[in-house]
Each structure stands twice: as structure tokens, then as C-alpha cells.
Design a protein around this motif. Structure first.
Motif, PDB file in Angstrom:
ATOM      1  N   GLN A  28       0.815  -1.208   0.000  1.00  0.00           N
ATOM      2  CA  GLN A  28       0.000   0.000   0.000  1.00  0.00           C
ATOM      3  C   GLN A  28       0.852   1.262   0.000  1.00  0.00           C
ATOM      4  O   GLN A  28       0.416   2.316  -0.425  1.00  0.00           O
ATOM      5  CB  GLN A  28      -0.911   0.055   1.235  1.00  0.00           C
ATOM      6  CG  GLN A  28      -1.910  -1.051   1.325  1.00  0.00           C
ATOM      7  CD  GLN A  28      -1.389  -2.236   2.119  1.00  0.00           C
ATOM      8  OE1 GLN A  28      -0.238  -2.644   1.998  1.00  0.00           O
ATOM      9  NE2 GLN A  28      -2.259  -2.833   2.919  1.00  0.00           N
ATOM     10  N   TYR A  29       2.076   1.158   0.510  1.00  0.00           N
ATOM     11  CA  TYR A  29       2.936   2.325   0.611  1.00  0.00           C
ATOM     12  C   TYR A  29       4.027   2.356  -0.447  1.00  0.00           C
ATOM     13  O   TYR A  29       4.893   3.211  -0.414  1.00  0.00           O
ATOM     14  CB  TYR A  29       3.560   2.401   2.010  1.00  0.00           C
ATOM     15  CG  TYR A  29       2.517   2.502   3.076  1.00  0.00           C
ATOM     16  CD1 TYR A  29       1.722   3.639   3.185  1.00  0.00           C
ATOM     17  CD2 TYR A  29       2.281   1.453   3.950  1.00  0.00           C
ATOM     18  CE1 TYR A  29       0.747   3.735   4.148  1.00  0.00           C
ATOM     19  CE2 TYR A  29       1.305   1.550   4.924  1.00  0.00           C
ATOM     20  CZ  TYR A  29       0.537   2.690   5.014  1.00  0.00           C
ATOM     21  OH  TYR A  29      -0.439   2.779   5.964  1.00  0.00           O
ATOM     22  N   ALA A  72      -4.678  -0.879   5.001  1.00  0.00           N
ATOM     23  CA  ALA A  72      -3.485  -1.372   5.688  1.00  0.00           C
ATOM     24  C   ALA A  72      -3.809  -1.760   7.121  1.00  0.00           C
ATOM     25  O   ALA A  72      -3.309  -2.749   7.639  1.00  0.00           O
ATOM     26  CB  ALA A  72      -2.391  -0.307   5.680  1.00  0.00           C
ATOM     27  N   VAL A 113      -6.304   3.779   1.401  1.00  0.00           N
ATOM     28  CA  VAL A 113      -5.108   2.938   1.447  1.00  0.00           C
ATOM     29  C   VAL A 113      -4.700   2.664   2.884  1.00  0.00           C
ATOM     30  O   VAL A 113      -4.420   1.536   3.264  1.00  0.00           O
ATOM     31  CB  VAL A 113      -3.948   3.609   0.662  1.00  0.00           C
ATOM     32  CG1 VAL A 113      -2.636   2.882   0.894  1.00  0.00           C
ATOM     33  CG2 VAL A 113      -4.268   3.636  -0.822  1.00  0.00           C
TER      34      VAL A 113
END
Length: 179
Positions: free
Chosen positions: A150-151, A167, A163
Motif C-alpha cells: 500500500q505504501y 493497511a 489505502v
């Protein structure tokens, strides 16, 4: 045509009661390991007068800018002027979302629980060993966090909340955050 990608960094606030050890370590590590993708901050409800010397000793070998680290009140992050966080991470349950003030934008929050290396009475060598243990636990947690898919790409202003929420919601980790 070549262009410049305009992105923004994820803003992460680490919370700990005195903001002198665990949250300072997490802030410094996230800034050092992934400062190009994250703006890291730390604070607490009862900030100490200074960063704990054992925390400085743990960070000194690998952190390039120790001068920016200082204990801060979490109230510095509650006003209109405060940066809007994408995620708030409590490093013990005494400062989790139930106890923390409201932060602008109501960012999602989670808990990464680590032993308090300042708790209790112990001899200096024992405290140093506990600091070392907690330091390496935080290194592993922060490293796992920044490796989450996600990052991997910078946040867009509209997608960042989704997002971060994804997470946090992922159930495959032992902590309440997905890292």
C-alpha cells in the motif's frame, strides 16, 4: 513527454506517554528508512524534558539527524494549523485512540504495543538491554510497515485514507496495524 510527478508523502504520528523513547525511535527510523515517502512525527500527553539518553545511544550509529528529535505534546498536532496525519500509531495502549485527542481530519489509528523500557526500577545494564530489545522490535515493525504494498506508491490526496484504512484492516499481522 517528460513530466514531474507531484506526490505527497504519508504523514504518520507516533504516540507514547512521555515521547522520550519508543515514539522518538519510531519517528527517527521511519524518517531515516523511508523519508522520501513518509513525514514522521512523534508526541505524547506528558512530554519529557528531553529525549532519553538510551534512546539517543540506540539511534546514534545510524540516524543522520538526531537534532530534529525532541519530546512534544500531542496538543501540537490538534489545532487547525497542525499537519493532517494519514495515520496515528500508538506505541502503547495508554495513548491509543480511546485516550488520544481528536486530530485534524480524524486519521485512522492503530496500536503497536511495545514494552516500556522506562517502566519499573532496574539497574542500568538491565535497562540498556531492554532498550536494545525494544529498539530492534521497533526496527522490525517499522521495516515491515514501509514494505507494505500500500505504501509502495505515493499517496494521492483522495486515495490515501482508503489505502491507510486497508493497511489497518488487514488481519494477517499480530498487531492491530498491518505491519
Amino acid at each position: 513527454m517528460y513530466g514531474v510527478s507531484v506526490t505527497r508523502k504519508y504523514k504518520v504520528l507516533f504516540l507514547c506517554r512521555e515521547n522520550s523513547a519508543r515514539s522518538i525511535i519510531a519517528e527517527a527510523l521511519l524518517r531515516e528508512l523511508a523519508g522520501h515517502r513518509f513525514d514522521a512525527f512523534s508526541a505524547g500527553p506528558e512530554p519529557a524534558a528531553r529525549v532519553h539518553p538510551f534512546a539517543v545511544a540506540q539511534l546514534r550509529p545510524g540516524i543522520s539527524d538526531l537534532g530534529v528529535l525532541s519530546p512534544k505534546s500531542w496538543l501540537e498536532f490538534t489545532g487547525e494549523w497542525a499537519p493532517r496525519m494519514d495515520l496515528v500509531i500508538a506505541l502503547d495502549e495508554s495513548v491509543d485512540a480511546r485516550h488520544a485527542p481528536a486530530f485534524p481530519g480524524e486519521p485512522p489509528s492503530c496500536v503497536w504495543s511495545f514494552a516500556d523500557p522506562l517502566a519499573g526500577h532496574m539497574a542500568e545494564p538491565e535497562r540498556a538491554r531492554l532498550f536494545d530489545k525494544v529498539f530492534w522490535q521497533i526496527v522490525r515493525q517499522v521495516s515491515a510497515f514501509i514494505e507494505l504494498p500500500q505504501y509502495a506508491t505515493p499517496a494521492s490526496t483522495t486515495a490515501s485514507a482508503a489505502v491507510v484504512s486497508a493497511a489497518i484492516a488487514s488481519p494477517h499481522r499480530a498487531t492491530t496495524c498491518d505491519a
